[in-house]
Design an enzyme around this catalytic site. Structure first.
Site, short mmCIF file in Angstrom:
data_model
loop_
_atom_site.label_atom_id
_atom_site.label_comp_id
_atom_site.label_asym_id
_atom_site.label_seq_id
_atom_site.Cartn_x
_atom_site.Cartn_y
_atom_site.Cartn_z
N HIS A 106 -7.91 -5.37 -3.44
CA HIS A 106 -6.71 -6.17 -3.19
C HIS A 106 -6.95 -7.10 -2.00
O HIS A 106 -7.55 -6.71 -1.01
CB HIS A 106 -5.51 -5.27 -2.90
CG HIS A 106 -5.23 -4.28 -3.98
ND1 HIS A 106 -5.88 -3.06 -4.06
CD2 HIS A 106 -4.37 -4.32 -5.03
CE1 HIS A 106 -5.42 -2.40 -5.12
NE2 HIS A 106 -4.51 -3.14 -5.71
N HIS A 146 -2.58 -4.56 4.48
CA HIS A 146 -1.46 -5.38 3.98
C HIS A 146 -0.36 -5.55 5.03
O HIS A 146 0.62 -6.26 4.78
CB HIS A 146 -0.87 -4.76 2.72
CG HIS A 146 -1.78 -4.79 1.54
ND1 HIS A 146 -2.33 -5.95 1.05
CD2 HIS A 146 -2.27 -3.79 0.76
CE1 HIS A 146 -3.11 -5.67 0.01
NE2 HIS A 146 -3.10 -4.37 -0.16
N ASP A 189 -11.48 0.50 -4.06
CA ASP A 189 -10.77 0.43 -5.34
C ASP A 189 -11.34 -0.62 -6.28
O ASP A 189 -10.74 -0.90 -7.33
CB ASP A 189 -9.27 0.22 -5.11
CG ASP A 189 -8.96 -0.76 -4.01
OD1 ASP A 189 -9.89 -1.40 -3.49
OD2 ASP A 189 -7.78 -0.89 -3.65
#
Length: 438
Positions: free
Chosen positions: A153, A112, A240
């Protein structure tokens, strides 16, 4: 005797001294259970699976990728440099043919973290995969590289860093951004004006199981990789998507991760997210290691694994088929879009608001790219935070033409002494990094 078909290297770095808080999902226990499982299963006793100790990335390694404001030491710790250095250790071993494949089981994570860094976003301060890749380019002359991000994500930081780079294919498979942080990664996001088609996003609906993930791999990821022909494939191996993860909504399993790894055949895997510390990570990581090594992973299953209980909704496969058709349709037209951009535009602009959720900073960015007919173009970023910190940063890409190099220095010199706290220049043609402070 059991022997790895592909010599496989591991680096394990739990980062004992770094955590956002003692009870935060991103803490050292994430890797301690995996480390115990690796020892318990005797993986390091298998001929062909070897462990390396992580090296330490330097500030120069960080400066190839990031503009850190006000400086590198303000936004990272030594653990971040060891995490990036662990990925670099594995990558060097691959490039020097000491191993065939490698897995950096390191934290803190990085995908990120964008080109400009004012603080932490999504538990990430610096982008460890990008730092590793640019080290390989600077030291070994690596060129065409593919990154396949399988974290739940969207890897918005990696996408940002390589948005304008036609030599880096970035593919992200993730939970639909309408339902999960960071709220981006839609399939129409294809890359900048001179690099369209080298960013591919595959947003999947919540509760997608291994059936859907592997279908997306087969119908989208593998055909595009085959066309791109990378020298190296890097897997941002977030875990995840697992059905027990506490902060996501997917139904992937250890068997699914191992099969995906076997299909992808990455040269380098780097751990990203994954927060089911006991129920998922030890099993997922063992499955990935066995798949990298070309060993049987069919017996790697979670104690509560029940494929019927985690089946995806009936309409998920049909959704993925439609998505594949759209993505491949866009992607096939991207060379035409790039040619039109080069012919019609001299400069392109982009404005964004970026939130640093970990550090509660709001940033407004204005980008200006020269849409060059020869190279990917020089880039300037005007960045202002809600704390009043204002910087101007110029990025000259590593294959910049002489005109773009010259323009980059003109932009840098023109704003010196103006109302910026700092002005940065990152010249990748010479690996020169300059900072002017007000």
């Amino acid at each position: 005797m059991l022997r790895a078909a592909h010599k496989t290297g591991l680096v394990i770095f739990p980062a004992f001294d770094w955590a956002i808080s003692p009870t935060h999902p991103e803490r050292e226990e994430r890797l301690l259970y995996t480390q115990d499982q690796i020892f318990e299963e005797g993986l390091l006793d298998i001929p062909g699976i070897v462990e390396f100790k992580p090296s330490l990335a330097t500030l120069e390694d960080v400066q190839r990728v990031h503009f850190c404001a006000p400086d590198e030491r303000s936004v990272l710790t030594e653990s971040h440099l060891i995490s990036a250095g662990g990925a670099m250790t594995i990558a060097r071993a691959v490039m020097e043919h000491r191993i065939d494949r490698g897995f950096a089981l390191v934290r803190p994570p990085g995908h990120h973290a964008m080109r400009v860094v004012h603080g932490a976003r999504g538990f990430c301060n610096i982008n460890i995969e990008a730092i590793m890749i640019e080290h390989l380019r600077a030291v070994y002359g690596a060129d065409r590289i593919a990154i396949v991000d399988t974290d739940c994500h969207h890897g918005d930081g990696t996408q940002d860093i390589y948005w304008h780079d036609p030599d880096t294919l970035f593919i992200s498979i993730h939970q639909d951004g309408r339902t999960l942080y960071p709220g981006s990664g839609f399939h129409h996001e294809l890359g900048g004006p001179t690099a369209m088609g080298t960013t591919i996003n595959i947003p999947l609906p919540p509760r997608t199981s291994e059936e859907g993930f592997l279908r997306a791999m087969d119908k989208i990821v593998l055909p595009i990789l085959e066309e791109f022909r990378p020298e190296l494939i890097v897997n941002s191996a977030g875990q995840d998507n697992h059905y027990t993860d506490p902060i996501t909504n997917m139904n992937f399993s250890a068997q699914g991760y191992a099969t995906l790894t076997s299909m992808l055949r990455p040269h380098i895997a780097v751990l990203e997210g994954g927060y089911s510390i006991e129920g998922a990570l030890p099993y997922v990581n063992v499955g990935i290691i066995l798949a990298l090594a070309g060993l049987d992973y069919s017996k790697v299953k979670e104690p509560d694994y029940n494929p019927q209980r985690i089946r995806q909704p009936e309409d998920t496969n049909a959704y993925i088929d439609r998505l594949a058709e759209e993505i491949l349709g866009y992607w096939r037209r991207c060379p035409e879009f790039v040619a039109k951009n080069r012919a019609a535009k001299e400069f392109a602009q982009r404005e964004r608001t970026i939130y640093y959720d970990t550090d509660n900073i709001l940033e407004n960015q204005k980008e200006r790219l020269r849409v060059c007919s020869v190279c990917s173009g020089v880039l300037a970023i005007d960045s202002l935070t809600d704390r009043g910190y204002h910087i101007y940063a110029v990025h000259i890409p590593r294959k910049a033409c002489p005109d773009c190099v010259s323009l980059g220095y003109e932009w840098f010199d023109a704003v010196n002494g103006r109302s910026y706290d700092q002005v940065f220049l990152q010249d990748r043609t010479t690996n020169r990094y300059l900072v002017h402070k007000a």
